[in-house]
Each structure stands twice: as C-alpha cells, then as structure tokens.
Scaffold this motif. Structure first.
Motif, PDB file in Angstrom:
ATOM      1  N   PHE A  76      -9.703  -3.998   6.468  1.00  0.00           N
ATOM      2  CA  PHE A  76      -9.213  -2.756   5.805  1.00  0.00           C
ATOM      3  C   PHE A  76      -8.604  -3.305   4.411  1.00  0.00           C
ATOM      4  O   PHE A  76      -8.935  -3.206   3.191  1.00  0.00           O
ATOM      5  N   HIS A  77      -7.539  -3.984   4.414  1.00  0.00           N
ATOM      6  CA  HIS A  77      -6.496  -4.496   3.291  1.00  0.00           C
ATOM      7  C   HIS A  77      -7.547  -5.333   2.495  1.00  0.00           C
ATOM      8  O   HIS A  77      -7.463  -5.250   1.235  1.00  0.00           O
ATOM      9  N   PHE A  78      -8.252  -6.419   2.867  1.00  0.00           N
ATOM     10  CA  PHE A  78      -8.975  -7.163   2.181  1.00  0.00           C
ATOM     11  C   PHE A  78      -9.890  -6.477   1.350  1.00  0.00           C
ATOM     12  O   PHE A  78     -10.287  -6.682   0.172  1.00  0.00           O
ATOM     13  N   ARG A 123      -8.856   3.336  17.011  1.00  0.00           N
ATOM     14  CA  ARG A 123      -7.963   2.612  17.911  1.00  0.00           C
ATOM     15  C   ARG A 123      -6.839   3.485  18.207  1.00  0.00           C
ATOM     16  O   ARG A 123      -6.398   3.644  19.331  1.00  0.00           O
ATOM     17  N   ARG A 124      -6.392   4.336  17.350  1.00  0.00           N
ATOM     18  CA  ARG A 124      -5.479   5.621  17.355  1.00  0.00           C
ATOM     19  C   ARG A 124      -5.979   6.686  18.520  1.00  0.00           C
ATOM     20  O   ARG A 124      -5.146   7.194  19.221  1.00  0.00           O
ATOM     21  N   MET A 125      -7.240   6.809  18.250  1.00  0.00           N
ATOM     22  CA  MET A 125      -7.723   8.042  19.135  1.00  0.00           C
ATOM     23  C   MET A 125      -7.982   7.352  20.786  1.00  0.00           C
ATOM     24  O   MET A 125      -7.649   8.238  21.474  1.00  0.00           O
ATOM     25  N   HIS A 208       5.012   0.808   3.240  1.00  0.00           N
ATOM     26  CA  HIS A 208       5.181  -0.738   4.053  1.00  0.00           C
ATOM     27  C   HIS A 208       4.875  -1.561   3.077  1.00  0.00           C
ATOM     28  O   HIS A 208       5.241  -2.867   3.071  1.00  0.00           O
ATOM     29  N   ALA A 209       3.928  -1.557   1.913  1.00  0.00           N
ATOM     30  CA  ALA A 209       3.475  -2.441   0.773  1.00  0.00           C
ATOM     31  C   ALA A 209       4.605  -2.969  -0.002  1.00  0.00           C
ATOM     32  O   ALA A 209       4.965  -4.241   0.029  1.00  0.00           O
ATOM     33  N   PRO A 210       5.579  -2.235  -0.571  1.00  0.00           N
ATOM     34  CA  PRO A 210       6.794  -2.888  -1.218  1.00  0.00           C
ATOM     35  C   PRO A 210       7.690  -3.405  -0.205  1.00  0.00           C
ATOM     36  O   PRO A 210       8.595  -4.064  -0.289  1.00  0.00           O
TER      37      PRO A 210
HETATM   38  C1  HEM Z   1       1.713  -5.864   0.228  1.00  0.00           C
HETATM   39  C2  HEM Z   1       0.695  -5.474   0.818  1.00  0.00           C
HETATM   40  C3  HEM Z   1       0.515  -4.849   2.290  1.00  0.00           C
HETATM   41  C4  HEM Z   1       0.765  -5.429   3.361  1.00  0.00           C
HETATM   42  C5  HEM Z   1       1.180  -6.968   3.605  1.00  0.00           C
HETATM   43  C6  HEM Z   1       0.048  -4.510   4.455  1.00  0.00           C
HETATM   44  C7  HEM Z   1       0.180  -4.876   5.854  1.00  0.00           C
HETATM   45  C8  HEM Z   1      -0.193  -3.966   6.830  1.00  0.00           C
HETATM   46  C9  HEM Z   1      -0.243  -4.414   8.373  1.00  0.00           C
HETATM   47  C10 HEM Z   1       0.056  -5.609   8.810  1.00  0.00           C
HETATM   48  C11 HEM Z   1      -0.522  -3.121   9.023  1.00  0.00           C
HETATM   49  C12 HEM Z   1      -0.832  -3.141  10.316  1.00  0.00           C
HETATM   50  C13 HEM Z   1       0.598  -2.514  10.983  1.00  0.00           C
HETATM   51  C14 HEM Z   1       0.344  -1.631  12.194  1.00  0.00           C
HETATM   52  O1  HEM Z   1      -0.337  -0.891  12.487  1.00  0.00           O
HETATM   53  O2  HEM Z   1       0.993  -2.164  13.247  1.00  0.00           O
HETATM   54  C15 HEM Z   1      -0.854  -2.068   8.032  1.00  0.00           C
HETATM   55  C16 HEM Z   1      -1.322  -0.955   8.202  1.00  0.00           C
HETATM   56  C17 HEM Z   1      -1.645   0.025   7.315  1.00  0.00           C
HETATM   57  N1  HEM Z   1      -1.777  -0.375   5.808  1.00  0.00           N
HETATM   58 FE1  HEM Z   1      -1.212  -1.618   4.966  1.00  0.00          FE
HETATM   59  N2  HEM Z   1      -0.372  -3.520   3.932  1.00  0.00           N
HETATM   60  C18 HEM Z   1      -0.288  -3.534   2.798  1.00  0.00           C
HETATM   61  C19 HEM Z   1      -0.609  -2.651   1.617  1.00  0.00           C
HETATM   62  C20 HEM Z   1      -1.171  -1.414   1.827  1.00  0.00           C
HETATM   63  C21 HEM Z   1      -1.690  -0.556   0.741  1.00  0.00           C
HETATM   64  C22 HEM Z   1      -1.539  -0.574  -0.694  1.00  0.00           C
HETATM   65  C23 HEM Z   1      -2.225   0.608   1.654  1.00  0.00           C
HETATM   66  C24 HEM Z   1      -3.025   1.875   0.854  1.00  0.00           C
HETATM   67  C25 HEM Z   1      -3.297   2.257  -0.223  1.00  0.00           C
HETATM   68  C26 HEM Z   1      -2.158   0.262   2.926  1.00  0.00           C
HETATM   69  C27 HEM Z   1      -2.739   1.035   3.758  1.00  0.00           C
HETATM   70  C28 HEM Z   1      -2.462   1.078   5.295  1.00  0.00           C
HETATM   71  C29 HEM Z   1      -2.666   1.939   6.118  1.00  0.00           C
HETATM   72  C30 HEM Z   1      -3.060   3.331   5.955  1.00  0.00           C
HETATM   73  C31 HEM Z   1      -2.122   1.427   7.501  1.00  0.00           C
HETATM   74  C32 HEM Z   1      -2.092   2.042   8.989  1.00  0.00           C
HETATM   75  C33 HEM Z   1      -3.465   1.836   9.613  1.00  0.00           C
HETATM   76  C34 HEM Z   1      -2.921   2.975  10.946  1.00  0.00           C
HETATM   77  O3  HEM Z   1      -2.666   3.687  10.924  1.00  0.00           O
HETATM   78  O4  HEM Z   1      -3.236   2.150  12.020  1.00  0.00           O
HETATM   79  N3  HEM Z   1      -1.533  -0.870   2.968  1.00  0.00           N
HETATM   80  N4  HEM Z   1      -0.635  -2.873   6.720  1.00  0.00           N
END
Ligand code: HEM
Ligand code: HEM
Length: 242
Positions: A76-78, A123-125, A208-210
C-alpha cells in the motif's frame, strides 16, 4: 462547480497545513523524560537517525514482528508513494525529470495501493483478534483511501478525464486564478474525497506519518551510561535550582 472546488481546496490545504503544523509543534514540545530506546539500539545519534530512516522506508520493526502485515503495508505505502509522486505533474511546469520518468508506473502504483488497502481491510475483517480491536474509524480511513484510489484508477483506465484542464486548474489555483475544471463526475468524486482526506488528516490516525519521527523508542540513542539524559523541562528546572 469550479469555484466551489477552488474554495474547497483552499480550505482543505489551509486545514492540512495549519493542522499538521500544530500537531508537529505539539509533538516536538512533548517531553521525553526517560531514555527508552528499544534495545539493541544504536549507540550514536546518527545511528539512531539511520534507524528512524529504516523504519520510515522499509518498516524494519514491522518486518521483524509480522511478515503478512508488512507485505500488505509495504504494498500500500509504496503504491501510494508512486501515485503521489506521479501526481506532482499537476502542480509543476516544467515537470521534474524523475516525475516524468515514473509516469508509466501509474497503473502499477494504483494497483499496489488499492490491492494493499483491500488486503489490509480483509485482515481487519477476517482475523478475529484484529476485528475485536478495530474501530469504525479504521474502516472509514481504509474506505476513504480505497474510494480515492478506485476513482483515480477508473479515470486512468476506463473513463479518462481531461488531464490538461485538471493541470491548468491546479496551476491556476496556485496563482489565485480560478480556471474551469472538466465537468466529469468521477473527477469531482476523486477531488472531493481528496479534499476530505486533507481536512481529516491532521485529526486522524494518519498522523503516524509525522509521528514516527518523534517516537522515543526509535529516535533515541542507547548512551545513558555515557551521558546523563535530561529532557528540556528537567534541564531548565535543574538550571533554576543551581
Ligand atoms: C512516514 C510515512 C509513513 C510510514 C513510516 C508509515 C508506516 C505505516 C506502518 C508500519 C503501518 C502498519 C502498522 C500497523 O497496522 O500496525 C501503517 C499503516 C497505515 N498507514 Fe502508514 N505510514 C506512513 C505514511 C502514511 C500516509 C501518508 C498514509 C495515508 C495517506 C498512510 C496510511 C496508512 C493506513 C490507512 C494504515 C492502516 C492500515 C490498517 O488499518 O490496517 N500512511 N503505516
Ligand atoms: C489535488 C490532488 C489530486 C488531483 C488533482 C488528482 C487527480 C487525478 C487524476 C486527473 C487522475 C487520472 C490520471 C489519468 O487519467 O492519467 C488521478 C488518478 C489517480 N489518483 Fe489522484 N488526484 C489527486 C490526489 C490524489 C491522492 C491524495 C491520492 C491518494 C491518496 C490519489 C490517488 C489516485 C490514484 C490511485 C490514481 C490512479 C493511478 C494513477 O493514475 O496514478 N489522487 N488523480
């Protein structure tokens, strides 16, 4: 409709910048009174900076703890990163060379992003343990991102929109000159949801991003035996006392 979207994007951009600025200032001021890096941790500050970089780029600790979640999250993130980098072309003239270079990756970026999001939602469901701790807000953010991705993919592959006019509209917005946006319902839906995402971003889990940059367990070096750790307020108190 063009004026409405112009106002919406000015409001959304202001909310995003002000909200993120406020949150980042709040994070930066929050004291970290204890030395709590997760060990084994780097011994120097530059080592700790490299550790944070590895967390941000390859999600290192998630890789060690949960492989399926790591694959879904990386996908997703990539994908999101490629998609957003590709979108930069709407906001610049001339377009930077690296941005021009990745244009052919559009469909792949979109597929990785939406595919990753669908897997994260499943996964969540399906995992009872995870479903139990999932709040409506978790589904709402996943749903919003899926809808943005799906509407974007629809334009790239099926309906196609006038991307030249979209670019003129956004370049115009940046000079406070409102141009006509193509009258395309899929584009309207895509942009309305993007504006909504920008507005909710500073109040959501997407912080979580910043936030990761301020995580003491990741950004601290393991040097409490060499150097006494004092957070700002404790240092101030000590200076006042002496
Ligand atoms: C510095 C940048 C970012 C990092 C290092 C990062 C890292 C992560 C990681 C490691 C997870 C998995 C964590 C877990 O579910 O336990 C996660 C989940 C998630 N991230 Fe990021 N993220 C970043 C930026 C973003 C951005 C910019 C968005 C959206 C615009 C985003 C949207 C999401 C969402 C929606 C999930 C949750 C997935 C779920 O509900 O299971 N992230 N992120
Ligand atoms: C103001 C900001 C944005 C504008 C003007 C915009 C506009 C567009 C347009 C015109 C397309 C169709 C491209 C084509 O036909 O070749 C598109 C595709 C897409 N958009 Fe957006 N979009 C914006 C923000 C976003 C955001 C924040 C996301 C993700 C969270 C996103 C995700 C996508 C995806 C996944 C696609 C399909 C893949 C691709 O073409 O790269 N868009 N967008």
């Amino acid at each position: 409709m063009s004026t409405l979207f112009a106002i919406l994007f000015y409001v959304a951009f202001a909310t995003l910048v002000a909200g993120l600025g406020f949150k980042i200032a709040q994070y930066a001021r929050t004291p970290a009174p204890l030395k709590i890096p997760t060990t084994p941790a780097p011994l120097t500050q530059s080592g700790a900076a490299f550790r944070v970089a590895r967390e941000v780029v390859v999600f290192e600790s998630l890789f060690k703890s949960n492989k399926p979640l790591w694959i879904f999250a990386i996908l997703f993130h990539f994908g999101l990163f490629v998609v957003l980098a590709r979108h930069l072309r709407y906001f610049q003239e001339p377009v930077w060379f690296p941005v021009a270079l990745i244009q052919p990756l559009g469909v792949w970026g979109g597929l990785a992003m939406v595919g990753g999001l669908l897997l994260l939602t499943l996964r969540r469901m399906l995992l009872t343990r995870i479903a139990y701790i999932t709040a409506p807000g978790d589904y709402i953010m996943l749903g919003l991102l899926i809808a943005i991705g799906a509407s974007g993919m629809m334009m790239t592959t099926l309906t196609h929109t006038d991307v030249v006019a979209v670019k003129a509209f956004f370049l115009g917005l940046m000079r406070f000159d409102i141009r006509a946006l193509p009258a395309d319902p899929v584009l309207y839906a895509h942009l309305a949801m993007v504006a909504l995402l920008m507005i909710v971003f500073p109040f959501s889990k997407l912080l979580h991003a910043p936030g990761i940059f301020f995580s003491p367990t990741r950004n601290q070096s393991d040097d409490p035996r060499e150097k006494r750790h004092l957070c700002d307020w404790a240092a101030k108190l000590e200076a006042e006392r002496n």
